[in-house]
Design a protein around this motif. Structure first.
Motif, PDB file in Angstrom:
ATOM      1  N   LYS A   1       0.845  -1.201   0.000  1.00 45.07           N
ATOM      2  CA  LYS A   1       0.000   0.000   0.000  1.00 45.07           C
ATOM      3  C   LYS A   1       0.876   1.247   0.000  1.00 45.07           C
ATOM      4  O   LYS A   1       0.618   2.219  -0.692  1.00 45.07           O
ATOM      5  CB  LYS A   1      -0.887   0.020   1.252  1.00 45.07           C
ATOM      6  N   ARG A   2       1.931   1.194   0.805  1.00 44.44           N
ATOM      7  CA  ARG A   2       2.865   2.320   0.937  1.00 44.44           C
ATOM      8  C   ARG A   2       3.576   2.615  -0.399  1.00 44.44           C
ATOM      9  O   ARG A   2       3.686   3.753  -0.829  1.00 44.44           O
ATOM     10  CB  ARG A   2       3.897   1.935   2.015  1.00 44.44           C
ATOM     11  N   ALA A   3       3.992   1.543  -1.063  1.00 49.29           N
ATOM     12  CA  ALA A   3       4.685   1.719  -2.343  1.00 49.29           C
ATOM     13  C   ALA A   3       3.742   2.311  -3.399  1.00 49.29           C
ATOM     14  O   ALA A   3       4.143   3.162  -4.190  1.00 49.29           O
ATOM     15  CB  ALA A   3       5.236   0.373  -2.814  1.00 49.29           C
ATOM     16  N   CYS A   4       2.479   1.860  -3.387  1.00 48.56           N
ATOM     17  CA  CYS A   4       1.484   2.405  -4.331  1.00 48.56           C
ATOM     18  C   CYS A   4       1.302   3.892  -4.078  1.00 48.56           C
ATOM     19  O   CYS A   4       1.305   4.703  -5.016  1.00 48.56           O
ATOM     20  CB  CYS A   4       0.115   1.752  -4.135  1.00 48.56           C
ATOM     21  N   PHE A   5       1.160   4.238  -2.804  1.00 52.42           N
ATOM     22  CA  PHE A   5       0.949   5.643  -2.440  1.00 52.42           C
ATOM     23  C   PHE A   5       2.103   6.508  -2.956  1.00 52.42           C
ATOM     24  O   PHE A   5       1.891   7.531  -3.607  1.00 52.42           O
ATOM     25  CB  PHE A   5       0.800   5.779  -0.912  1.00 52.42           C
ATOM     26  N   PHE A   6       3.340   6.080  -2.695  1.00 48.81           N
ATOM     27  CA  PHE A   6       4.495   6.896  -3.093  1.00 48.81           C
ATOM     28  C   PHE A   6       4.667   6.961  -4.613  1.00 48.81           C
ATOM     29  O   PHE A   6       5.110   7.971  -5.146  1.00 48.81           O
ATOM     30  CB  PHE A   6       5.772   6.425  -2.390  1.00 48.81           C
ATOM     31  N   LYS A   7       4.299   5.892  -5.285  1.00 54.08           N
ATOM     32  CA  LYS A   7       4.395   5.874  -6.746  1.00 54.08           C
ATOM     33  C   LYS A   7       3.478   6.951  -7.343  1.00 54.08           C
ATOM     34  O   LYS A   7       3.879   7.727  -8.208  1.00 54.08           O
ATOM     35  CB  LYS A   7       3.978   4.478  -7.248  1.00 54.08           C
ATOM     36  N   ILE A   8       2.264   6.997  -6.824  1.00 54.18           N
ATOM     37  CA  ILE A   8       1.291   7.969  -7.335  1.00 54.18           C
ATOM     38  C   ILE A   8       1.654   9.384  -6.879  1.00 54.18           C
ATOM     39  O   ILE A   8       1.566  10.343  -7.655  1.00 54.18           O
ATOM     40  CB  ILE A   8      -0.134   7.584  -6.866  1.00 54.18           C
ATOM     41  N   LYS A   9       2.078   9.509  -5.642  1.00 58.14           N
ATOM     42  CA  LYS A   9       2.443  10.829  -5.103  1.00 58.14           C
ATOM     43  C   LYS A   9       3.568  11.458  -5.942  1.00 58.14           C
ATOM     44  O   LYS A   9       3.547  12.641  -6.254  1.00 58.14           O
ATOM     45  CB  LYS A   9       2.879  10.682  -3.634  1.00 58.14           C
ATOM     46  N   LYS A  10       4.512  10.611  -6.327  1.00 59.45           N
ATOM     47  CA  LYS A  10       5.651  11.089  -7.125  1.00 59.45           C
ATOM     48  C   LYS A  10       5.154  11.659  -8.461  1.00 59.45           C
ATOM     49  O   LYS A  10       5.610  12.718  -8.906  1.00 59.45           O
ATOM     50  CB  LYS A  10       6.589   9.895  -7.374  1.00 59.45           C
ATOM     51  N   ILE A  11       4.200  10.953  -9.069  1.00 58.48           N
ATOM     52  CA  ILE A  11       3.645  11.399 -10.362  1.00 58.48           C
ATOM     53  C   ILE A  11       2.923  12.741 -10.184  1.00 58.48           C
ATOM     54  O   ILE A  11       3.078  13.661 -10.986  1.00 58.48           O
ATOM     55  CB  ILE A  11       2.673  10.325 -10.926  1.00 58.48           C
ATOM     56  N   ILE A  12       2.173  12.852  -9.096  1.00 60.49           N
ATOM     57  CA  ILE A  12       1.406  14.090  -8.871  1.00 60.49           C
ATOM     58  C   ILE A  12       2.357  15.249  -8.541  1.00 60.49           C
ATOM     59  O   ILE A  12       2.254  16.336  -9.117  1.00 60.49           O
ATOM     60  CB  ILE A  12       0.357  13.888  -7.743  1.00 60.49           C
ATOM     61  N   ASP A  13       3.292  14.994  -7.648  1.00 59.78           N
ATOM     62  CA  ASP A  13       4.200  16.076  -7.210  1.00 59.78           C
ATOM     63  C   ASP A  13       5.080  16.601  -8.346  1.00 59.78           C
ATOM     64  O   ASP A  13       5.484  17.747  -8.345  1.00 59.78           O
ATOM     65  CB  ASP A  13       5.078  15.600  -6.048  1.00 59.78           C
ATOM     66  N   ARG A  14       5.362  15.722  -9.300  1.00 57.91           N
ATOM     67  CA  ARG A  14       6.183  16.133 -10.442  1.00 57.91           C
ATOM     68  C   ARG A  14       5.467  17.226 -11.234  1.00 57.91           C
ATOM     69  O   ARG A  14       6.076  18.114 -11.797  1.00 57.91           O
ATOM     70  CB  ARG A  14       6.407  14.909 -11.342  1.00 57.91           C
TER      71      ARG A  14
END
Ligand code: C5P
Length: 218
Positions: free
Chosen positions: A201-214
């Motif tokens: 769950k944590r890895a999914c969250f960070f994967k998506i967060k990275k895309i959004i923050d970019r």
């Protein structure tokens, strides 16, 4: 002047139990977005149908839907596998889909002022409900992984189910959701594919967060 945060809309489509809800919840919390699990709307209609039996018809549903609100989607009875299956049958009805369209649009485009935007997940969100979303994701996982996750969720809710029956119903629902003629589940060209089969769950969250923050700088 206060620096106003950009209003963001996130659209997620996914087959049953692929982890979209978990991702959507954590992302919504992080960016302060209104989260709407649109599957719950179809589940609520399915539950209403099963509960009201003979009374249930389109006119009756139209009246009921006027009172639809986020609180009514929190009912734990909506989570069972039988309701999910019934929801996927109901969701093929174009008139029922039209009935719940404006509720979804309102949540996506006009969430209460306290939110910085919205995040909706479902089957037709990326191309029908929020086609101009700032971020679109198509979340998948293998059917075995999804069945295992759903089985454990249902066990936690003390539901009497077997892994094989859950796997069977997930496959049945996939077949119906991907192949129906009205609002089928599909990945749009502009959606980013996220396969959660081997991700925590944590890895999914960070994967998506990275895309959004970019893309957005808060
Ligand atoms: O997402 P969930 O598994 O709760 O959805 C239950 C059913 O509702 C799905 O199998 C699908 O047929 C239907 N659904 C839909 N469109 C949506 C969300 C859910 O047709 N946007």
């Amino acid at each position: 002047m206060k620096n106003k945060k950009k209003f963001i809309k996130i659209a997620i489509d996914s087959p049953a139990a692929a982890g979209a809800g978990t991702i959507a919840k954590s992302i919504s919390k992080h960016y302060n977005l209104l989260y709407l699990d649109t599957g719950k709307i179809y589940r609520l209609i399915a539950l209403t149908k099963l509960k009201t039996k003979n009374k249930f018809n389109f006119k009756f549903l139209k009246k009921k839907i006027k009172h639809l609100n986020l609180k009514s989607l929190e009912n734990k009875d909506l989570l069972s596998d039988e309701i999910g299956t019934e929801a996927s049958i109901i969701a093929k009805d174009i008139n029922i889909r039209k009935l719940v369209h404006s509720f979804q649009i309102n949540c996506a485009y006009k969430p209460p002022k306290k939110f910085n935007g919205s995040c909706l997940d479902g089957r037709d969100i990326t191309y029908k409900i929020v086609p101009d979303a700032d971020f679109k994701f198509f979340v998948i996982a293998s059917s075995k992984v999804r069945a295992k996750r759903r089985f454990l969720e249902l066990k936690k809710l003390k539901k009497n189910v077997s892994y094989s029956s859950v796997l069977k119903s997930i496959k049945k629902r996939d077949k119906s959701d991907y192949n129906r003629s009205i609002s089928p589940l599909k990945k749009t060209k502009d959606s980013i594919l996220i396969n959660t089969s081997n991700l925590s769950k944590r890895a999914c969250f960070f994967k998506i967060k990275k895309i959004i923050d970019r893309k957005i700088k808060y």
